[in-house]
Design an enzyme around this catalytic site. Structure first.
Site, PDB file in Angstrom:
ATOM      1  N   SER A 149      -0.801   5.298   2.656  1.00 46.11           N
ATOM      2  CA  SER A 149      -2.762   5.363   2.449  1.00 46.11           C
ATOM      3  C   SER A 149      -3.498   6.022   1.937  1.00 46.11           C
ATOM      4  CB  SER A 149      -3.306   4.496   3.401  1.00 46.11           C
ATOM      5  OG  SER A 149      -4.265   3.435   2.763  1.00 46.11           O
ATOM      6  N   ASN A 150      -4.673   6.170   1.548  1.00 51.38           N
ATOM      7  CA  ASN A 150      -5.660   6.971   1.330  1.00 51.38           C
ATOM      8  C   ASN A 150      -7.056   6.770   1.779  1.00 51.38           C
ATOM      9  OD1 ASN A 150      -6.681   4.920  -0.313  1.00 51.38           O
ATOM     10  ND2 ASN A 150      -5.276   5.121  -1.160  1.00 51.38           N
ATOM     11  N   ARG A 151      -7.335   7.076   1.623  1.00 48.43           N
ATOM     12  CA  ARG A 151      -8.876   7.682   2.172  1.00 48.43           C
ATOM     13  C   ARG A 151     -10.370   6.514   1.404  1.00 48.43           C
ATOM     14  NH1 ARG A 151     -10.452  13.538   0.318  1.00 48.43           N
ATOM     15  NH2 ARG A 151     -12.180  12.048   0.877  1.00 48.43           N
ATOM     16  N   ALA A 183      -8.169   1.195  -4.487  1.00 47.72           N
ATOM     17  CA  ALA A 183      -6.664   2.032  -5.143  1.00 47.72           C
ATOM     18  C   ALA A 183      -5.791   1.991  -4.496  1.00 47.72           C
ATOM     19  CB  ALA A 183      -7.936   3.107  -3.306  1.00 47.72           C
TER      20      ALA A 183
END
Ligand code: PMT
Length: 410
Positions: free
Chosen positions: A216-218, A283
């Protein structure tokens, strides 16, 4: 001392006071409204007059106070309608479970609900609920609040803290200062997106490696949620397709929760056709594990190799399907070659403009409450914006979007 700079100055405000113990706090609210220059007309329910007297409000607001008996005065028979016609804003504080239910159903059996029925949402109506925590959580009350928001009433969240019953919980009337601030926001809000349907995406996606792990991402979702809320407040009907984030559903927005990029693709494509504008702040993971393990991967001396495969670029797909008149706005999260990358994305994805953020800068991009963006247009124009709250960035994006829609229709 009256403050002339407030959006409340010179405005006719109907202050509805319903019958709950928090009615005593409405007196402080009335004083603050008058101090800001509002012409306050107080309308009290019969029950409210048992907690505080009409004289209290008349003294604090230097204005009229209406109670149910006024409905039946032959010479004042249609005063409630002319009051509704003159109002710039209605505030109900405290709004009890009973009054919320009546407004949600369109009932008009006393002075207050009759005025609100006659206002018919021609001007903003701000409802500040206050009640016992169990009453507030009652599914019927929650359903009424949901309905009120759908209809366009502005319903504040009650505060959590000690209740008159001697225990704590959610249900306290928001502080008078917070109600005044909400009222001022309502009076200055733009309604330039009324009648438009918006589709906004937010948050990250999660691409499973096994049943417990993912890539995943932030992204926190803050940027996309700020956009959805700003568009809603400006009158748009908003659908928010959100990846997994810790933020609550924004009231008055249709929220579709998804996990993976594939789920986001399906949710977005199913709703894209009917949208007048689409803003992709999410995102989305560019890659996913090609073969997620069915069972949790076990620790072993040989570290597993995760093979990745690309996800569909949702924005590019939207650009391919874009119908005439539809506005498509993307985001670009970059750390180098900022403008070149942004320009390439505009062309590749058939965008009307792109919101470029240098996510390596402090106070910009992921997780923080602010952002620093440059709006980049297909003709090469760029518009750098200073560091602002994500809500302010959202308003600026919507301003450019409105200008674009107007340009095209002229
Ligand atoms: O959520 P926050 O914590 O508030 O952070 C905000 C943010 C940094 C996530 C936001 O401001 C932002 O930049 N969002 C876009 C992040 C991104 O994925 O950028 P990108 O340059 O990789 O993608 C370009 C555009 O294509 C984006 O609009 C993205 O939604 C879209 N995309 C990307 C890949 C993919 N498979 N499908 C897509 O639709």
């Amino acid at each position: 001392m009256k403050a002339g700079g407030s959006p409340l100055a010179g405005r006719t405000v109907v202050l509805g006071v319903a019958g709950g113990i928090a009615a005593y706090k409405a007196a402080e609210l009335a004083r603050r409204l008058w101090e800001r220059g509002a012409e306050v007309h107080t309308v009290m329910t019969e029950a409210a007059t048992r907690f505080v007297t009409p004289l209290t409000f008349a003294s604090l607001t230097h204005g009229p106070v209406y109670t149910d008996s006024d409905l039946f005065q032959p010479r004042r028979a249609i005063e409630h309608v002319s009051l509704a016609d003159r109002a710039h804003l209605v505030i109900v504080a405290p709004a009890t479970a009973n009054v919320l239910g009546k407004i949600a159903c369109g009932l008009a059996d006393d002075y207050l609900t009759t005025v609100i029925a006659a206002v018919a949402l021609r001007v903003p109506v701000l409802l500040a609920p206050a009640m016992n925590v169990h009453m507030y959580r009652n599914p019927a009350v929650q359903a009424n609040i949901g309905r009120l928001r759908e209809l366009g009433y502005e319903v504040m969240e009650p505060e959590e803290g000690p209740l008159a019953e001697g225990y704590s919980g959610v249900g306290r009337l928001p502080e008078p200062a917070a109600i005044v601030a909400a009222a001022e926001r309502l009076l200055t809000r733009k309604r330039d997106l009324a009648g438009l349907r918006f589709l906004v995406t937010a948050g990250p996606t999660r691409e499973p490696i096994d049943p417990v792990r993912f890539i995943s991402n932030r992204s926190s979702g803050k940027m996309g949620y700020a956009l959805a809320e700003a568009a809603r407040d400006r009158g748009a009907r908003v659908t928010l397709v959100s990846g997994p984030v810790a933020l609550p559903d924004p009231p008055g927005v249709e929220v579709v929760r998804v996990e993976t990029a594939h789920e986001m693709l399906e949710a977005v494509l199913a709703r894209a056709e009917e949208a007048d504008a689409i803003i992709k702040a999410a995102a989305v993971a560019d890659f996913r594990p090609a073969r997620p393990a069915v069972h949790k991967l076990k620790k072993s001396s040989v570290a597993p190799v995760v093979e990745l495969e690309p996800n569909t670029d949702i924005l590019r797909e939207l650009g391919r399907r874009k119908r005439p008149g539809q506005v498509l706005v993307g985001f670009a999260a970059e750390t180098r070659d900022l403008l070149d990358n942004a320009q390439r994305k505009i062309r590749d994805k058939n965008l009307d403009f792109i919101v470029l953020n240098d996510v390596s800068q402090p106070g910009a991009g992921f997780e923080v409450d602010t952002n620093i963006v440059t709006l980049v247009f297909p003709d090469g124009r760029t518009e750098p914006l200073p560091r602002m709250s994500k809500r302010e960035v959202a308003e600026a994006i919507l301003d450019r979007l409105v200008a674009l829609v107007k340009e095209r229709s002229s």
